[in-house]
Design a protein around this motif. Structure first.
Motif, mmCIF file in Angstrom:
data_model
loop_
_atom_site.group_PDB
_atom_site.id
_atom_site.type_symbol
_atom_site.label_atom_id
_atom_site.label_comp_id
_atom_site.label_asym_id
_atom_site.label_seq_id
_atom_site.Cartn_x
_atom_site.Cartn_y
_atom_site.Cartn_z
ATOM 1 N N VAL A 79 -23.985 17.122 -0.722
ATOM 2 C CA VAL A 79 -22.574 16.730 -0.761
ATOM 3 C C VAL A 79 -22.196 16.069 0.551
ATOM 4 N N LEU A 80 -21.466 14.962 0.463
ATOM 5 C CA LEU A 80 -21.047 14.224 1.655
ATOM 6 C C LEU A 80 -19.703 14.706 2.166
ATOM 7 N N GLU A 81 -19.496 14.563 3.466
ATOM 8 C CA GLU A 81 -18.189 14.804 4.065
ATOM 9 C C GLU A 81 -17.214 13.747 3.553
ATOM 10 N N GLN A 82 -15.969 14.153 3.285
ATOM 11 C CA GLN A 82 -14.983 13.208 2.787
ATOM 12 C C GLN A 82 -14.716 12.094 3.784
ATOM 13 N N HIS A 83 -14.716 12.415 5.100
ATOM 14 C CA HIS A 83 -14.384 11.389 6.085
ATOM 15 C C HIS A 83 -15.479 10.346 6.231
ATOM 16 N N GLN A 84 -16.627 10.545 5.559
ATOM 17 C CA GLN A 84 -17.682 9.551 5.635
ATOM 18 C C GLN A 84 -17.379 8.329 4.776
ATOM 19 N N ARG A 85 -16.359 8.419 3.905
ATOM 20 C CA ARG A 85 -15.982 7.269 3.103
ATOM 21 C C ARG A 85 -15.310 6.223 3.980
ATOM 22 N N GLU A 86 -15.497 4.981 3.595
ATOM 23 C CA GLU A 86 -14.934 3.906 4.383
ATOM 24 C C GLU A 86 -13.425 3.835 4.230
ATOM 25 N N GLY A 87 -12.758 3.320 5.269
ATOM 26 C CA GLY A 87 -11.323 3.125 5.220
ATOM 27 C C GLY A 87 -10.963 1.747 5.741
ATOM 28 N N PHE A 88 -9.659 1.462 5.762
ATOM 29 C CA PHE A 88 -9.169 0.177 6.240
ATOM 30 C C PHE A 88 -8.398 0.375 7.537
ATOM 31 N N ARG A 89 -8.169 -0.747 8.244
ATOM 32 C CA ARG A 89 -7.244 -0.773 9.369
ATOM 33 C C ARG A 89 -6.078 -1.633 8.925
ATOM 34 N N LEU A 90 -5.099 -1.008 8.300
ATOM 35 C CA LEU A 90 -4.012 -1.744 7.672
ATOM 36 C C LEU A 90 -2.807 -1.905 8.584
ATOM 37 N N LYS A 91 -2.109 -3.012 8.409
ATOM 38 C CA LYS A 91 -0.837 -3.201 9.080
ATOM 39 C C LYS A 91 0.187 -2.265 8.456
ATOM 40 N N SER A 92 1.233 -1.957 9.196
ATOM 41 C CA SER A 92 2.215 -0.986 8.729
ATOM 42 C C SER A 92 2.858 -1.391 7.414
ATOM 43 N N ASP A 93 3.203 -2.690 7.282
ATOM 44 C CA ASP A 93 3.889 -3.097 6.059
ATOM 45 C C ASP A 93 2.979 -2.988 4.845
ATOM 46 N N THR A 94 1.693 -3.293 5.010
ATOM 47 C CA THR A 94 0.753 -3.157 3.895
ATOM 48 C C THR A 94 0.583 -1.693 3.518
ATOM 49 N N ALA A 95 0.382 -0.838 4.517
ATOM 50 C CA ALA A 95 0.179 0.587 4.243
ATOM 51 C C ALA A 95 1.396 1.196 3.557
ATOM 52 N N LEU A 96 2.594 0.824 4.011
ATOM 53 C CA LEU A 96 3.808 1.364 3.409
ATOM 54 C C LEU A 96 3.968 0.879 1.979
ATOM 55 N N SER A 97 3.605 -0.361 1.726
ATOM 56 C CA SER A 97 3.689 -0.909 0.379
ATOM 57 C C SER A 97 2.741 -0.174 -0.564
ATOM 58 N N ILE A 98 1.504 0.035 -0.105
ATOM 59 C CA ILE A 98 0.527 0.760 -0.910
ATOM 60 C C ILE A 98 0.993 2.190 -1.156
ATOM 61 N N ARG A 99 1.474 2.841 -0.103
ATOM 62 C CA ARG A 99 1.958 4.214 -0.247
ATOM 63 C C ARG A 99 3.103 4.282 -1.251
ATOM 64 N N GLY A 100 4.040 3.345 -1.156
ATOM 65 C CA GLY A 100 5.188 3.371 -2.058
ATOM 66 C C GLY A 100 4.788 3.272 -3.511
ATOM 67 N N VAL A 101 3.878 2.340 -3.815
ATOM 68 C CA VAL A 101 3.448 2.168 -5.202
ATOM 69 C C VAL A 101 2.679 3.397 -5.685
ATOM 70 N N LEU A 102 1.793 3.928 -4.838
ATOM 71 C CA LEU A 102 1.006 5.087 -5.256
ATOM 72 C C LEU A 102 1.880 6.325 -5.439
ATOM 73 N N GLU A 103 2.889 6.500 -4.593
ATOM 74 C CA GLU A 103 3.787 7.645 -4.767
ATOM 75 C C GLU A 103 4.574 7.524 -6.076
ATOM 76 N N LEU A 104 4.982 6.301 -6.416
ATOM 77 C CA LEU A 104 5.637 6.082 -7.705
ATOM 78 C C LEU A 104 4.696 6.430 -8.847
ATOM 79 N N ARG A 105 3.454 5.976 -8.724
ATOM 80 C CA ARG A 105 2.480 6.242 -9.780
ATOM 81 C C ARG A 105 2.168 7.727 -9.907
#
Length: 239
Positions: A79-105
């Motif tokens: 089993v792999l550690e969860q933090h071993q998955r890749e992530g992004f370095r997102l700008k604040s507006d992009t991250a907030l937009s993604i968060r908003g849509v996912l929270e709605l979903r």
């Protein structure tokens, strides 16, 4: 000894690997098998769930594609550690937009999944299976994977029999898929195809619950999928 508190998977050929993926994913994410621990051997899984070695190997392959485990030749699968998955370095507006849509979903699609589990038809379930198969076959083709991903979630909304769910999901369009909102300069060297594969096991768990008409499991599987999506795509930001 096998854990007798769990019932063996139903011994039907179609979907056995998907059922096994869902069960092993549940154990991993619940911490029953901890990061760094060795997965049960093929023989143990065969005995516990009454499936063939072919089914076990297919399930392990899907867990590898989802980034949950890795196989070390001659040693076993771990089993792999969860933090071993890749992530992004997102700008604040992009991250907030993604968060908003996912929270709605999260609010919308968890209930949609529960209703769909109770109300879906066999034809709708078959269409969902086709969407997931298309998603997996299209890996490496970003537009095709997005289209199949959207189709799967739209089919769940349609299976509720409530037009309100369908209208909202259709209105979101491709914006509901986080990776479509990432600008090239924010992606860096992140492999979007690999991240898309991380959703495979989560989709399969949702599908397995819908097939069983288990509303509670469908709601939980959808919530887990959306929470993991939020972690994958909005976990790190830069201004």
């Amino acid at each position: 000894m096998p854990d007798t508190s769990r019932s063996p998977l139903r011994k039907r050929a179609p979907g056995l690997a998907n059922d096994l993926v869902a069960e092993l994913t549940r154990r991993i994410l619940a911490g029953s098998i901890l990061p760094g621990e060795k997965m049960p051997s093929e023989s143990m899984i065969v005995r516990e769930h009454g499936v063939s070695r072919t089914v076990v190997r297919e399930a392990i392959s899907k867990l590898q594609a989802a980034g949950l485990v890795e196989t070390r030749h001659g040693i076993g699968t771990f089993v792999l550690e969860q933090h071993q998955r890749e992530g992004f370095r997102l700008k604040s507006d992009t991250a907030l937009s993604i968060r908003g849509v996912l929270e709605l979903r999260m609010g919308l699609e968890t209930q949609a999944a529960a209703l769909a589990a109770r109300r879906r038809s066999e034809a709708q379930l078959a269409a969902m299976r086709q969407a997931l198969d298309d998603y997996q076959r299209a890996q490496g083709q970003p537009e095709a994977t997005v289209a199949a991903d959207i189709r799967f979630h739209r089919l769940i909304a349609e299976a509720t029999g409530n037009a309100c769910f369908t209208e909202v999901i259709y209105h979101l369009g491709s914006s509901m898929i986080p990776r479509t909102r990432i600008h090239p300069d924010e992606q860096g060297t992140t492999d979007l195809t690999r991240l898309a594969q991380a959703a495979i096991a989560e989709h399969e768990a949702i599908y397995a619950a819908l097939r069983r008409q288990d509303a509670d499991a469908a709601r939980a599987a959808m919530l887990l999928h959306l929470c993991n999506s939020l972690e994958r795509f909005a976990g790190e930001t830069q201004t």
